[in-house]
Structure formats: C-alpha cells, structure tokens
Design a protein around this motif. Structure first.
Motif, PDB file in Angstrom:
ATOM      1  N   LYS A 167       0.834  -1.201   0.000  1.00  8.22           N
ATOM      2  CA  LYS A 167       0.000   0.000   0.000  1.00  8.22           C
ATOM      3  C   LYS A 167       0.872   1.255   0.000  1.00  8.22           C
ATOM      4  N   VAL A 168       0.501   2.181  -0.871  1.00 10.16           N
ATOM      5  CA  VAL A 168       1.139   3.498  -0.898  1.00 10.16           C
ATOM      6  C   VAL A 168       0.122   4.484  -0.316  1.00 10.16           C
ATOM      7  N   PRO A 169       0.477   5.216   0.734  1.00 11.16           N
ATOM      8  CA  PRO A 169      -0.484   6.141   1.364  1.00 11.16           C
ATOM      9  C   PRO A 169      -1.067   7.140   0.373  1.00 11.16           C
ATOM     10  N   GLU A 170      -2.344   7.452   0.523  1.00 11.15           N
ATOM     11  CA  GLU A 170      -2.990   8.434  -0.335  1.00 11.15           C
ATOM     12  C   GLU A 170      -2.299   9.785  -0.185  1.00 11.15           C
ATOM     13  N   GLY A 171      -2.184  10.503  -1.280  1.00  6.31           N
ATOM     14  CA  GLY A 171      -1.561  11.818  -1.235  1.00  6.31           C
ATOM     15  C   GLY A 171      -0.054  11.798  -1.372  1.00  6.31           C
ATOM     16  N   THR A 172       0.536  10.598  -1.512  1.00  7.55           N
ATOM     17  CA  THR A 172       1.990  10.502  -1.672  1.00  7.55           C
ATOM     18  C   THR A 172       2.422  11.136  -2.995  1.00  7.55           C
ATOM     19  N   ASP A 173       3.450  11.976  -2.928  1.00  8.31           N
ATOM     20  CA  ASP A 173       3.966  12.620  -4.137  1.00  8.31           C
ATOM     21  C   ASP A 173       4.828  11.618  -4.910  1.00  8.31           C
ATOM     22  N   LEU A 174       4.326  11.186  -6.067  1.00 11.26           N
ATOM     23  CA  LEU A 174       5.042  10.206  -6.886  1.00 11.26           C
ATOM     24  C   LEU A 174       5.585  10.835  -8.171  1.00 11.26           C
ATOM     25  N   SER A 175       5.767  12.160  -8.145  1.00  9.11           N
ATOM     26  CA  SER A 175       6.220  12.851  -9.358  1.00  9.11           C
ATOM     27  C   SER A 175       7.738  12.911  -9.479  1.00  9.11           C
ATOM     28  N   GLY A 176       8.460  12.347  -8.512  1.00  9.31           N
ATOM     29  CA  GLY A 176       9.923  12.435  -8.532  1.00  9.31           C
ATOM     30  C   GLY A 176      10.584  11.498  -9.532  1.00  9.31           C
ATOM     31  N   GLU A 177      11.917  11.625  -9.597  1.00  8.41           N
ATOM     32  CA  GLU A 177      12.714  10.806 -10.504  1.00  8.41           C
ATOM     33  C   GLU A 177      13.082   9.499  -9.795  1.00  8.41           C
ATOM     34  N   TYR A 178      12.184   8.529  -9.890  1.00  8.72           N
ATOM     35  CA  TYR A 178      12.343   7.283  -9.140  1.00  8.72           C
ATOM     36  C   TYR A 178      13.074   6.182  -9.911  1.00  8.72           C
ATOM     37  N   PHE A 179      13.317   6.405 -11.194  1.00 10.65           N
ATOM     38  CA  PHE A 179      13.901   5.339 -12.012  1.00 10.65           C
ATOM     39  C   PHE A 179      15.009   5.867 -12.926  1.00 10.65           C
ATOM     40  N   VAL A 180      15.868   4.942 -13.354  1.00 12.40           N
ATOM     41  CA  VAL A 180      16.893   5.239 -14.355  1.00 12.40           C
ATOM     42  C   VAL A 180      16.763   4.201 -15.472  1.00 12.40           C
ATOM     43  N   LEU A 181      16.530   4.676 -16.676  1.00  9.96           N
ATOM     44  CA  LEU A 181      16.475   3.802 -17.850  1.00  9.96           C
ATOM     45  C   LEU A 181      17.877   3.728 -18.439  1.00  9.96           C
ATOM     46  N   ILE A 182      18.421   2.520 -18.541  1.00 12.83           N
ATOM     47  CA  ILE A 182      19.801   2.341 -18.991  1.00 12.83           C
ATOM     48  C   ILE A 182      19.804   1.553 -20.301  1.00 12.83           C
ATOM     49  N   ILE A 183      20.327   2.185 -21.360  1.00 15.64           N
ATOM     50  CA  ILE A 183      20.418   1.538 -22.671  1.00 15.64           C
ATOM     51  C   ILE A 183      21.895   1.359 -22.998  1.00 15.64           C
ATOM     52  N   VAL A 184      22.297   0.124 -23.243  1.00 21.85           N
ATOM     53  CA  VAL A 184      23.706  -0.191 -23.469  1.00 21.85           C
ATOM     54  C   VAL A 184      23.877  -0.856 -24.833  1.00 21.85           C
ATOM     55  N   CYS A 185      24.843  -0.338 -25.595  1.00 22.47           N
ATOM     56  CA  CYS A 185      25.189  -0.933 -26.896  1.00 22.47           C
ATOM     57  C   CYS A 185      26.708  -0.975 -26.984  1.00 22.47           C
ATOM     58  N   GLY A 186      27.281  -2.169 -26.891  1.00 20.96           N
ATOM     59  CA  GLY A 186      28.737  -2.290 -26.879  1.00 20.96           C
ATOM     60  C   GLY A 186      29.303  -1.570 -25.668  1.00 20.96           C
ATOM     61  N   LYS A 187      30.206  -0.627 -25.898  1.00 11.34           N
ATOM     62  CA  LYS A 187      30.804   0.137 -24.804  1.00 11.34           C
ATOM     63  C   LYS A 187      30.066   1.451 -24.548  1.00 11.34           C
ATOM     64  N   ARG A 188      29.036   1.723 -25.325  1.00 10.98           N
ATOM     65  CA  ARG A 188      28.277   2.968 -25.180  1.00 10.98           C
ATOM     66  C   ARG A 188      27.083   2.758 -24.262  1.00 10.98           C
ATOM     67  N   GLU A 189      26.753   3.798 -23.477  1.00  9.35           N
ATOM     68  CA  GLU A 189      25.660   3.703 -22.525  1.00  9.35           C
ATOM     69  C   GLU A 189      24.931   5.044 -22.436  1.00  9.35           C
ATOM     70  N   VAL A 190      23.603   4.989 -22.453  1.00  9.54           N
ATOM     71  CA  VAL A 190      22.770   6.169 -22.241  1.00  9.54           C
ATOM     72  C   VAL A 190      21.927   5.922 -21.002  1.00  9.54           C
ATOM     73  N   ARG A 191      21.978   6.864 -20.028  1.00  7.11           N
ATOM     74  CA  ARG A 191      21.228   6.732 -18.771  1.00  7.11           C
ATOM     75  C   ARG A 191      20.232   7.889 -18.680  1.00  7.11           C
ATOM     76  N   LEU A 192      18.963   7.548 -18.522  1.00  8.48           N
ATOM     77  CA  LEU A 192      17.898   8.552 -18.485  1.00  8.48           C
ATOM     78  C   LEU A 192      17.091   8.416 -17.190  1.00  8.48           C
ATOM     79  N   GLY A 193      17.185   9.439 -16.325  1.00  9.60           N
ATOM     80  CA  GLY A 193      16.400   9.442 -15.105  1.00  9.60           C
ATOM     81  C   GLY A 193      14.962   9.842 -15.414  1.00  9.60           C
ATOM     82  N   PHE A 194      13.996   9.086 -14.860  1.00 14.06           N
ATOM     83  CA  PHE A 194      12.604   9.399 -15.186  1.00 14.06           C
ATOM     84  C   PHE A 194      11.652   9.081 -14.036  1.00 14.06           C
ATOM     85  N   GLY A 195      10.491   9.695 -14.110  1.00  9.90           N
ATOM     86  CA  GLY A 195       9.398   9.401 -13.194  1.00  9.90           C
ATOM     87  C   GLY A 195       8.229   8.848 -13.978  1.00  9.90           C
TER      88      GLY A 195
END
Length: 223
Positions: A167-195
C-alpha cells in the motif's frame, strides 16, 4: 618493294598497333580495378574500425536515443515516461542493445508491505539485490526502438517484493525521478532518469535486461 609486299607490311603494322592498343587499355583497366579494390578495402577497414572501436574510441556518438523530440547520447534527467510511450533508438554500429531499469535514490517515499509501514523507496534504490526493477515494466520492441509499459506504483512495488499486500499512502507525491532507464550498446551507454506518468494496470511483466537489435532522425546532443 612490290605493292603486295607493302600491303602485307601495312596490315602487319595495323595488327601490331591494335595489339599494342589492347595491351595499353588492358593495363589501364587492371590499374583501375586495383585502385577500386584498394579504395573498397580502405573503406571496409574504416567501417570495421568504426564498429570495433565504438565510433573510433568514443569520439563519435554511436548510440542515439530519442524521446519527446529530444536527443540523448549520454545521459538525461527529469523525464516523465507515460505507459507505452516509445523510446527511439539508433545504433550507428549496427550492434544490438540492452535495456535495463533501475531504482533511483534521487526521490523517496514511504509505503507498507504486509502491514509493515517502515518501507521506503530509497531502500530499494540502495539495495543491490532489489535495485534492478526491469521486471516491473513491460519493455516491448518496435520498428524504431521500444515502448515502456507499467502499472501504477503499487503494481510496480508488488512485482519488486513479490507480494500483493502493498500500500502506498494516499496523497503521496510520486512525481519524482524514481527510475533510471539504462540503454547499453557495446561500450556505449545512455542513462535517463525518469518518473512515472499516468498509471495503468493489467500489463504483463517482461524479464530483466531485455536485448534488442538496432532502430531516429535528428542528431543534436543533450548531455
């Protein structure tokens, strides 16, 4: 010298000239073929070097990610990804890429699991066993990249803890940057923080660290 002999000599000279001309053109053709072959091999060598070194040692961006009219070649933050929005991906080396989603410690909130109210998001983000939350999302390949599907935050937490009693309490602010999307190709990496954006429910869950082949238009950097 008689007329017959002169004609014979003339024909012989003409034949010799023709043979000489043929030989000259043959040498020219061979030279052109050799030069073309050298050029092709040189270009092929450059192409192989480009791929093997991931853009000549990183001097050229070989992994490009596009989202909401923005281009990312290294990192980005503050993104809001709504369910099933598409990320466009272009690998200039032709290599496949992997997609992973991790919990981020840039935002925090409290929730309860099985009646215990002492759980916090940051505990997930700092726990090596829990921080890879790819399994809580549905990553679906498209012709030019992939989409990111997910349930509401409670659904994500249920998948992480393997429990329906979350359970997540009602009224909880969930608009923050809670995740990082990581895309890797060979030695290259792109990291995108997102909510997360508007939540949905009832999506299927994919295994973590999904791999794809290659799939953007525009080429400006955002670092």
């Amino acid at each position: 010298m008689g007329q017959g002999q002169r004609k014979s000599v003339s024909k012989g000279e003409e034949k010799a000239k023709r043979e000489k001309t043929k030989k000259v053109f043959k040498r020219i053709a061979i030279t052109i073929c050799v030069l073309l072959l050298i050029s092709i091999l040189a270009l092929a060598g450059l192409g192989i070097a480009f791929i093997v070194t991931d853009g000549f040692g990183g001097r050229i961006d070989t992994l490009i990610v596009g989202f909401n009219n923005e281009i990312y070649t290294e990192s980005g933050e503050g993104l809001r990804i709504y369910p099933n929005e598409e990320m466009k991906v272009q690998s200039l080396t032709g290599k496949g890429y992997t997609v992973t989603i991790e919990a981020s410690d840039k935002a925090d909130f409290s929730f309860e699991v099985a009646g215990d109210k002492n759980y916090r998001w940051v505990h997930i983000a700092t726990n090596e066993r829990l921080k890879d939350v790819t399994k809580a999302f549905k990553i679906t390949p498209t012709d030019s990249g992939f989409t990111v599907g997910y349930e509401q935050m409670e659904g994500i937490l249920r998948t992480i803890y393997g429990s329906n009693d979350v359970k997540v309490p009602e009224g909880t602010d969930l608009s923050g940057e809670y995740f990082v999307l990581i895309i890797v190709c060979g030695k290259r990496e792109v990291r995108l923080g997102f909510g997360v954006g508007v939540p949905v429910s009832g999506v299927e869950i994919n295994p973590p660290n999904i791999g794809f082949p290659t799939g953007i238009k525009k080429t400006t950097n955002r670092r």
